[in-house]
Design an enzyme around this catalytic site. Structure first.
Site, mmCIF file in Angstrom:
data_model
loop_
_atom_site.group_PDB
_atom_site.id
_atom_site.type_symbol
_atom_site.label_atom_id
_atom_site.label_comp_id
_atom_site.label_asym_id
_atom_site.label_seq_id
_atom_site.Cartn_x
_atom_site.Cartn_y
_atom_site.Cartn_z
ATOM 1 N N MET A 1 -0.769 -1.500 -3.479
ATOM 2 C CA MET A 1 -0.143 -0.514 -2.591
ATOM 3 C C MET A 1 0.695 -1.226 -1.531
ATOM 4 O O MET A 1 0.193 -2.076 -0.808
ATOM 5 C CB MET A 1 -1.203 0.381 -1.959
ATOM 6 C CG MET A 1 -1.920 1.251 -2.976
ATOM 7 S SD MET A 1 -3.153 2.358 -2.242
ATOM 8 C CE MET A 1 -2.110 3.558 -1.402
ATOM 9 N N SER A 2 1.967 -0.843 -1.456
ATOM 10 C CA SER A 2 2.910 -1.522 -0.554
ATOM 11 C C SER A 2 3.095 -0.791 0.763
ATOM 12 O O SER A 2 3.720 -1.314 1.678
ATOM 13 C CB SER A 2 4.272 -1.617 -1.246
ATOM 14 O OG SER A 2 4.778 -0.306 -1.460
ATOM 15 N N GLY A 3 2.568 0.436 0.837
ATOM 16 C CA GLY A 3 2.855 1.281 1.990
ATOM 17 C C GLY A 3 3.994 2.240 1.702
ATOM 18 O O GLY A 3 4.312 3.112 2.505
ATOM 19 N N GLY A 4 4.610 2.094 0.531
ATOM 20 C CA GLY A 4 5.713 2.972 0.129
ATOM 21 C C GLY A 4 5.218 4.174 -0.656
ATOM 22 O O GLY A 4 4.041 4.271 -1.025
ATOM 23 N N ASP B 1 6.040 5.226 -3.741
ATOM 24 C CA ASP B 1 5.813 5.080 -5.186
ATOM 25 C C ASP B 1 4.377 4.661 -5.500
ATOM 26 O O ASP B 1 3.704 5.267 -6.335
ATOM 27 C CB ASP B 1 6.797 4.064 -5.780
ATOM 28 C CG ASP B 1 8.248 4.500 -5.637
ATOM 29 O OD1 ASP B 1 8.486 5.725 -5.625
ATOM 30 O OD2 ASP B 1 9.126 3.635 -5.531
ATOM 31 N N SER B 2 3.907 3.610 -4.829
ATOM 32 C CA SER B 2 2.544 3.135 -5.109
ATOM 33 C C SER B 2 1.496 4.122 -4.589
ATOM 34 O O SER B 2 0.401 4.223 -5.145
ATOM 35 C CB SER B 2 2.324 1.740 -4.521
ATOM 36 O OG SER B 2 2.636 1.691 -3.148
ATOM 37 N N MET C 1 -0.888 -6.299 -0.612
ATOM 38 C CA MET C 1 -0.623 -7.741 -0.735
ATOM 39 C C MET C 1 0.274 -8.200 0.401
ATOM 40 O O MET C 1 1.384 -7.691 0.552
ATOM 41 C CB MET C 1 0.091 -8.032 -2.062
ATOM 42 C CG MET C 1 -0.772 -7.905 -3.274
ATOM 43 S SD MET C 1 0.223 -8.084 -4.789
ATOM 44 C CE MET C 1 0.377 -6.378 -5.281
ATOM 45 N N CYS D 1 8.396 -13.104 -8.376
ATOM 46 C CA CYS D 1 7.301 -12.515 -7.593
ATOM 47 C C CYS D 1 6.405 -11.656 -8.487
ATOM 48 O O CYS D 1 5.177 -11.700 -8.377
ATOM 49 C CB CYS D 1 7.875 -11.670 -6.452
ATOM 50 S SG CYS D 1 6.605 -10.825 -5.484
ATOM 51 N N GLY E 1 3.372 0.729 -8.553
ATOM 52 C CA GLY E 1 4.307 1.852 -8.477
ATOM 53 C C GLY E 1 5.659 1.542 -9.087
ATOM 54 O O GLY E 1 6.680 2.027 -8.610
ATOM 55 N N CYS F 1 12.481 -9.244 -1.025
ATOM 56 C CA CYS F 1 11.269 -8.811 -0.327
ATOM 57 C C CYS F 1 11.016 -9.561 0.975
ATOM 58 O O CYS F 1 10.639 -8.961 1.970
ATOM 59 C CB CYS F 1 10.060 -8.875 -1.261
ATOM 60 S SG CYS F 1 10.008 -10.308 -2.322
#
Length: 370
Positions: A10-13, A15-16, A35, A100, A124, A196
């Protein structure tokens, strides 16, 4: 029966976050993991990773799933960032996002997820996986504007065997709609852009911290000195903006067509269809096919040489030394060493290779390209 456990990156966005929600709806035991790959403070002194992790926490609490944060800064530095800098030193234009995925999201992260007893990991990404007849195929995402198989193209079937892409069958608009209906805190958060670890920051300012700039001459192909560049690493083939040499020659815009590393010279030509911008083929290394070495030595397919480029018809010749000669059906503009050539058979992503050398078009075929 015990639920299958999925660890979601989970990126905070949005989609995920929607990916995590969909998996929970499907009955999986879902754990969210953030991450942290870069010690990041933006130009305003704000640590964007901290903000993103706060969004992960809030979404995880809304969804009722546990969450963790894992630090991969060292792995990222060693496996991705040093490569990025080394490639720039060689005058190339690398794509760290592909590396990455291969080294961090689908290697270091998988190892961490397995320590949490995960049966699967999920992200995501806008991509799909087909598991039929004992074969694993990576397919483009349903949303052609968002398909991310380009960035996943160096993965292998082994990487993908434990991966789920819950939003691969959805469009971005559908994903946003789900997030809005759930009132997720990040439902309207804008998509992240750029490399990124640079984010929204100025590329030149960022790089100055890691590579000393070496200004040099900008020359035309005839050898005329037209101006000075700030350092070859700041420019890429096909670039038009930021050259500072407008209004000379025919009055048409100037484009970067090559870099002379030995003499620290940036070579430019005038006109968007100048022959020097086009190539008829390339040599590539680091070939990685999703399903291993199962292709014939020569095969026809389509390819992309940068993200979101229209597919180009090509013939790939695998050479005895393990490199590939990729022959284009029609000349292609601004193909760039260091970037990734990704191969497709219709919707199936076959794999990819790193572009080492570009075979420039000769002037006689220029009219066909323009």
């Amino acid at each position: 029966m015990k639920k299958k456990r999925v660890v979601v990156g989970m990126s905070g966005g949005v989609d995920s976050s929607v990916a995590a929600y969909l998996l929970k709806q499907e009955g999986y035991d879902v754990i969210g993991v953030f991450m942290k790959n870069w010690d990041d403070t933006n130009d305003d002194g704000v640590c964007t990773a901290t903000e993103d992790y706060e969004d992960v926490k809030r979404v995880a609490n809304q969804l009722g799933i546990p969450y963790y944060s894992v630090n991969f800064e060292k792995e990222y530095w060693d496996r991705v960032f040093t490569y990025f800098i080394d490639e720039l030193k060689r005058g190339r234009t690398p794509n760290p996002d592909v590396l990455c995925n291969t080294e961090i999201k689908f290697k270091a992260f998988v190892d961490y997820a397995l320590s949490l007893d995960a049966d699967y990991i999920a992200t995501g990404h806008y991509a799909r996986i087909n598991r039929e007849n004992g074969q694993i195929a990576l397919l483009r995402g349903k949303d052609p504007n968002k398909d991310q198989t380009y960035f996943l193209s160096q993965l292998t079937a082994e990487h993908l065997s434990k991966v789920l892409f819950p939003i691969g069958e959805l469009t971005k608009d559908e994903v946003r709609k789900i997030a809005q209906e759930l009132n997720l805190v990040n439902a309207n958060k804008k998509d992240s852009t750029g490399i990124c670890f640079i984010g929204e920051r100025n590329f030149k300012n960022f790089l100055k911290n890691y590579l000393p700039a070496q200004p040099g001459e900008i020359r035309s192909l005839d050898g005329e000195v037209l101006g000075t560049h700030d350092g070859l690493m700041y420019y890429t083939i096909g670039q038009r903006k930021g050259l500072g040499i407008g209004g000379k020659g025919t009055g048409e815009p100037w484009y970067v067509v090559d870099k002379d590393l030995e003499n620290n010279v940036l070579l430019v030509a005038q006109g968007k269809n100048h022959p020097a911008l086009f190539s008829t083929g390339l040599i590539a290394s680091n070939i990685s096919f999703i399903n291993g070495d199962v292709r014939p030595r020569t095969f026809a397919c389509t390819a992309k040489f940068r993200y979101r480029q229209e597919d180009q018809k090509v013939t790939v010749h695998i050479r005895p030394n393990g490199t590939a000669f990729v022959e284009f059906e029609k000349p292609v503009k601004a193909v760039t060493p260091g970037q990734v050539a990704v191969f497709y058979d219709n919707d199936v992503c076959l794999g990819s290779a790193i572009i080492d050398e570009v075979i420039k078009m000769d002037a006689s075929t220029a009219t066909a390209a323009s």
